[in-house]
Scaffold this motif. Structure first.
Motif, PDB file in Angstrom:
ATOM      1  N   THR A 128      50.858 109.196 -12.245  1.00 14.72           N
ATOM      2  CA  THR A 128      51.644 107.976 -12.432  1.00 14.72           C
ATOM      3  C   THR A 128      52.683 107.921 -11.310  1.00 14.72           C
ATOM      4  O   THR A 128      53.476 108.855 -11.149  1.00 14.72           O
ATOM      5  CB  THR A 128      52.337 108.015 -13.804  1.00 14.72           C
ATOM      6  N   CYS A 273      56.188 111.986 -20.177  1.00 16.53           N
ATOM      7  CA  CYS A 273      56.042 110.746 -19.407  1.00 16.53           C
ATOM      8  C   CYS A 273      56.903 109.553 -19.811  1.00 16.53           C
ATOM      9  O   CYS A 273      57.373 108.836 -18.923  1.00 16.53           O
ATOM     10  CB  CYS A 273      54.581 110.334 -19.401  1.00 16.53           C
ATOM     11  N   ASP A 277      58.825 107.787 -16.898  1.00 17.80           N
ATOM     12  CA  ASP A 277      58.237 106.562 -16.353  1.00 17.80           C
ATOM     13  C   ASP A 277      59.173 105.363 -16.538  1.00 17.80           C
ATOM     14  O   ASP A 277      59.236 104.468 -15.686  1.00 17.80           O
ATOM     15  CB  ASP A 277      56.863 106.297 -16.984  1.00 17.80           C
TER      16      ASP A 277
END
Ligand code: NAD
Ligand code: UGA
Length: 470
Positions: A128, A273, A277
């Protein structure tokens, strides 16, 4: 024979490549990593990560068309398609510290690809990454390209969730492939698509431009985390008013526009994450001069922090405002069930909060070792809200935390039990047995709403469940 190499043998690289190898027996897949112990683990009987169904898939293909190696250079050089699935954590120093993604590992992977390539390659972003990363990677590769070697960069973000990774990879909601809108770009997209098409129906393979694919991954995680913060915010209001968050979630989830999934109130979301993120998204918005958008998403993390500290405050205030010297059993340390992963688990903050109030904590988790718990508690943690490191738990404070081999042992002689992970086995425990071995009043704080509060109250427990009437 098509040769695939994946740089990064982690939670994504390992399972994803194992499934590709299982579904494409004529494709050779090599997963490489700079970490020798990780590779050793993948080549051993005890895989380095716990994931239901993973052992079977790896055993089926390992040594046939699936290989794990530390020889990064050789296998990258041999491959036609190179996936990059390295870690992209939050930067802890310098520009953007506490928010921006740290692309050090990504850049070093790209430089290795440029150094060793002797033939054209498709380079696939599996990690990502911030939107526009492909542009930076393209620059590194083309400026270091040897003898006219051509690269096509694709964005193919991964949407698997831990604990259900194999199931998610076998039947994904969608596979997303972003590429350049040029003839070479389209050819690369279709080459990667032909791999997934072996088992994923055509209507589930979405192709977009590069930037849409990169941004879709960050947006998907932000939307998922936002649902949890939304239901957790409502849980606080439920507790204040006598509404029941399970009933509210059920009622709103019946609206087909909202849907029933991902509406379980909890002690807070964890995992490697969601927070990283969203912070990355916040940073990107700030860089593009969009502070209102940045603040909107920042609030999702603020509510998550609020939920974790609200839980600790509830434990301490319920127990007559002091937990000093009291044993508190913590059931579950992993960030969710069916994984041994503890990255950003809410249990770290809860345990730190309890020990900060001088509790003696006894933890039981079916997949997490004492060594891992101690590492997590003394690890430096970056405070995303203010650019500084939070004090890690001192080694002497960490001694107030022990790990037990079963739930009953953890709860023996305790004043309270806190359930922090929704492991199925916690639903089936003999709570009467636990109650009998605890100090009275015996408190139970259910951070995952796994127990029936009425049943436990009948046993004699004082029960606090997230978002439920007291
Ligand atoms: P991880 O930390 O488990 O694995 C990354 C691996 O890359 C490590 O083993 C590390 O040693 C290796 N590595 C780093 N630099 C390298 C280099 N230059 N050469 C070779 N190996 C190198 O990370 P992960 O959880 O697998 O996540 C990887 C990426 O996928 C991240 O960007 C993450 O955001 C994304 N992602 C993760 C999940 C998840 O559930 N964990 C799901 C979807 C997407
Ligand atoms: C999440 C996404 O679900 C994946 O699609 C994505 O690929 C992945 O992040 C990633 O990019 O790393 P994961 O973090 O493995 O997957 O697990 P989730 O099931 O999303 O759970 C995240 C956290 O939210 C856990 O702590 C879980 O307990 C919590 N959660 C989840 C809730 O508190 N309530 C819910 O209703 C759902």
């Amino acid at each position: 024979m098509v040769k695939i190499c994946c740089i990064g043998a982690g939670y994504v690289g390992g399972p994803t490549m194992a499934v590709i190898a299982a579904k494409c027996p004529d494709v050779e897949v090599v997963v490489v990593d700079i970490s020798a112990p990780r590779i050793e683990g993948w080549n051993s009987e005890r895989l380095p990560i716990y994931e239901p169904g993973l052992d079977d898939v790896v055993k089926q293909c390992r040594g046939r068309n699936l290989f794990f190696s530390t020889d990064v250079e050789r296998h990258v050089a041999d491959a036609g398609i190179v996936f990059v699935s390295v870690n992209t954590p939050t930067k802890t120093r310098g520009l953007g510290a506490g928010k921006a993604a740290d692309l050090t590992y990504w850049e070093s992977a790209a430089r290795i690809i440029a150094d060793v390539s002797r033939s054209d390659k498709i380079v696939v972003e599996k990690s990502t990454v911030p939107v526009k990363t492909a542009e930076a990677i393209e620059k590194i590769l083309t400026h270091n390209s040897k003898g006219g070697i051509k690269y096509q960069i694709l964005s193919n973000p991964e949407f698997l969730a831990e604990g259900t990774a194999i199931q998610d990879l076998f039947s994904p909601d969608r596979v997303l492939i972003g590429g350049r809108e040029t003839p070479d770009g389209r050819a690369a997209v279709s080459a990667l698509k032909s791999i997934y098409a072996r088992w994923v129906p055509d209507d589930r393979i979405i192709t977009t431009n590069l930037w849409s694919a990169e941004l879709s991954k960050l947006a998907a995680n932000a939307f998922l985390a936002q649902r949890i913060s939304s239901v957790n915010a409502i849980s606080a209001l439920c507790e204040a008013t006598g509404a029941d968050v399970t009933e509210v979630a059920n009622s709103i989830g019946k609206d087909s526009r909202i849907g029933p999934r991902f509406l379980s109130a909890s002690v807070g979301f964890g995992g490697s994450c969601f927070q990283k993120d969203i912070l990355n998204l916040v940073y990107i918005c700030e860089c593009y001069g969009l502070p209102e958008v940045a603040n909107y998403w920042r609030q999702v993390i603020r509510i998550n922090d609020y939920q974790k500290s609200r839980f600790v405050n509830r434990v301490v205030s319920s127990m007559f405002n002091t937990v000093a010297g009291k044993k508190v059993a913590v059931l579950g340390f992993a960030f969710k069930k069916d994984t041994g992963d503890t990255r950003e688990t809410p249990a770290i903050d809860v345990c730190k909060g309890l020990v900060g109030d001088k509790a003696v904590v006894s933890i039981y988790d079916p997949q997490v070792t004492e060594e891992q718990v101690q590492r997590d508690l003394v690890m430096n943690k970056f405070d995303w809200d203010h650019p500084r490191h939070l004090q890690p738990m001192s080694p002497s404070a960490a001694k107030h935390v022990a790990v037990s081999w079963d739930a009953y042992e953890a709860a023996r002689g305790a004043h309270a039990v806190c359930i922090l992970t929704e492991w199925d086995e916690f639903r089936r425990l003999d709570y009467q047995r636990m109650y009998d071995a605890m100090h009275k009043p015996a408190f139970l704080f259910d951070g995952r709403n796994v127990v029936d509060p009425d049943k436990l109250r009948r046993i004699g427990f004082v029960v606090y469940s997230i978002g439920k009437p007291l």
